[in-house]
Scaffold this motif. Sequence first.
Motif, short mmCIF file in Angstrom:
data_model
loop_
_atom_site.label_atom_id
_atom_site.label_comp_id
_atom_site.label_asym_id
_atom_site.label_seq_id
_atom_site.Cartn_x
_atom_site.Cartn_y
_atom_site.Cartn_z
N LEU A 165 1.12 -1.12 0.11
CA LEU A 165 -0.18 0.01 0.18
C LEU A 165 1.04 1.22 0.07
O LEU A 165 1.79 1.29 0.77
CB LEU A 165 -0.87 0.23 1.28
N ALA A 166 0.48 2.14 -0.65
CA ALA A 166 1.33 3.57 -0.74
C ALA A 166 0.36 4.58 -0.46
O ALA A 166 -0.65 4.99 -1.27
CB ALA A 166 2.15 3.72 -2.02
N THR A 167 0.46 5.52 0.61
CA THR A 167 -0.07 6.38 0.70
C THR A 167 0.25 7.67 -0.48
O THR A 167 1.32 7.48 -1.13
CB THR A 167 0.15 7.10 2.10
N ALA A 168 -0.25 8.78 -0.54
CA ALA A 168 0.09 9.88 -1.32
C ALA A 168 1.13 10.65 -0.39
O ALA A 168 1.52 10.36 0.64
CB ALA A 168 -1.02 10.98 -1.52
N PRO A 169 1.98 11.43 -1.21
CA PRO A 169 3.09 12.07 -0.23
C PRO A 169 2.40 12.81 0.96
O PRO A 169 1.54 13.60 0.75
CB PRO A 169 3.76 13.23 -1.39
N LEU A 170 3.04 12.73 2.00
CA LEU A 170 2.49 13.50 3.20
C LEU A 170 3.11 14.56 3.73
O LEU A 170 4.37 14.59 3.50
CB LEU A 170 2.31 12.20 4.50
N ALA A 171 2.19 15.32 4.21
CA ALA A 171 2.97 16.73 4.73
C ALA A 171 3.50 16.50 5.93
O ALA A 171 3.40 15.48 6.75
CB ALA A 171 1.72 17.53 4.94
N ALA A 172 4.55 17.34 6.20
CA ALA A 172 5.33 17.13 7.51
C ALA A 172 4.71 16.74 8.75
O ALA A 172 5.13 16.06 9.62
CB ALA A 172 6.28 18.48 7.56
N ALA A 173 3.58 17.59 8.76
CA ALA A 173 2.61 17.49 10.04
C ALA A 173 2.13 16.07 10.29
O ALA A 173 2.03 15.56 11.27
CB ALA A 173 1.57 18.38 9.99
N ASP A 174 1.74 15.69 9.25
CA ASP A 174 1.00 14.07 9.08
C ASP A 174 2.22 13.19 9.51
O ASP A 174 1.97 12.21 10.30
CB ASP A 174 0.61 13.87 7.94
N ARG A 175 3.40 13.31 8.89
CA ARG A 175 4.58 12.60 9.13
C ARG A 175 4.94 12.55 10.65
O ARG A 175 5.13 11.37 11.37
CB ARG A 175 5.51 12.67 8.29
N ARG A 176 4.84 13.84 11.23
CA ARG A 176 5.16 13.68 12.61
C ARG A 176 4.21 13.20 13.60
O ARG A 176 4.55 12.32 14.26
CB ARG A 176 5.43 15.21 13.10
N ALA A 177 2.94 13.23 13.00
CA ALA A 177 1.77 12.41 13.87
C ALA A 177 1.93 11.26 13.87
O ALA A 177 1.65 10.43 14.86
CB ALA A 177 0.56 12.99 13.48
N ILE A 178 2.33 10.64 12.48
CA ILE A 178 2.65 9.05 12.53
C ILE A 178 3.79 8.57 13.64
O ILE A 178 3.62 7.61 14.16
CB ILE A 178 2.85 8.88 11.08
N GLY A 179 4.75 9.31 13.54
CA GLY A 179 5.88 9.15 14.42
C GLY A 179 6.84 8.46 13.94
O GLY A 179 7.90 8.08 14.47
#
Length: 368
Positions: free
Chosen positions: A220-234
Amino acid sequence: MTGALVALEFAAAGVGVCLVEAALGGRGSTAASSALLLQEPDQSLRHLATRYGAAASRRIWTLSRDAVRDFVDLLRRRRIACDLEERDALYYATTAEAARRLQREFADRSRAGFQGEWLAAERVRRAAGIAASGAIRTTGNAQFQPYEACLGILAAAAASGARIFERSRAIRIDARRTHVHVRTRRGSIAARRVVVATGYATGRFKPLAGRFRMYDTYVLATAPLAAADRRAIGLGDVMLWDTERPYHYARWTADHRLLLGGGDRPVTRGRRRAARFAEATRQLRDDFDAVLPLAGIGVERAWEGLFAITPDSLPYIGAHRRYPGHLFALGYGGNGMTFGFLAARMLREQWQGVISTDHDLFRFGRLR
Ligand SMILES: Cc1cc2nc3c(=O)[nH]c(=O)nc-3n(C[C@H](O)[C@H](O)[C@H](O)COP(=O)(O)OP(=O)(O)OC[C@H]3O[C@@H](n4cnc5c(N)ncnc54)[C@H](O)[C@@H]3O)c2cc1C
């Protein structure tokens, strides 16, 4: 990828090489690959030691680790643009019982001299955002864009003198006493040896087919994620894989997509295939939802690919007495990139008459 690496390894050693590819370079399972270059084979040190003894197990692990290091080195030296990045990997366990087993594996690795660090649950969460019971962190792994890497390796092979023929399926191979004839629909090649690098035993090699179990594997591939989303995923700059079987793995791409993969299932074809794909990719997503905070993160693409597993999860590299003039490099399980690289080197050595005990580790007929 294996064919490309073999072509480069042999051509760079001054051997005349023709590569025939039924379709287009890099479009087989290589294009579907999530391309984690993990120095750890799919099978634990302990498991391989039970089967083959401690020394053989250590050697297989050493060859796998060194293959990743040398593959990265090759891509750098040849300046192959493929988003290559070195990454630490976290091999994690989700239950307390699995973490206890993993700790035993960590102790085995430490005794055998393989580097790594044990992370307890809280440190795993901080490094990767996942809810796990423990993990082994290793350095010296890497990731890349497999299609770009494969095209780069093909170009390097061509620059070293390999001749590459795409849309040229080998439809027949005849072995004579001193050479082989590889026939395609529009031509024929006479060679001293043919290397079969088709991923697994195709219909042409039916007697070998029983050695491979075929699996569908999912990504599975997400769309490119914004920095805030990437931080939230951790999930930091590390690659993940877990101790479940079938396993799960995750990594970031260079353009900030999250790749989630695994959940392999024995292959199905026919009418049930589309329903199985939907079910397997849903299950994969659910499995990751249980360990990573992915609420609100959509999947942009999902795909499946085929791969072959051998009874001990190690590839077959070398000759088979039934097929004179042939060398094989097949059956990598989840480690196709690392083992494909290793296969190219070992076959070149074999061609040059250098046969060592390393070759025995991957030969046909090794199984106990
Ligand atoms: C979804 C997925 C994820 C993966 N993730 C990873 C990973 O993270 N790390 C890792 O190390 N490995 C991974 N793998 C495994 C790895 O990608 C493969 O093992 C590796 O790419 C295999 O390369 P190959 O060249 O042996 O096979 P392929 O890329 O499948 O190439 C075989 C080629 O043979 C050609 N061919 C077949 N028959 C003929 C014929 N008669 N004549 C001429 N050509 C023929 C085909 O057209 C094809 O191009 C993954 C695989 C999949 C499917």
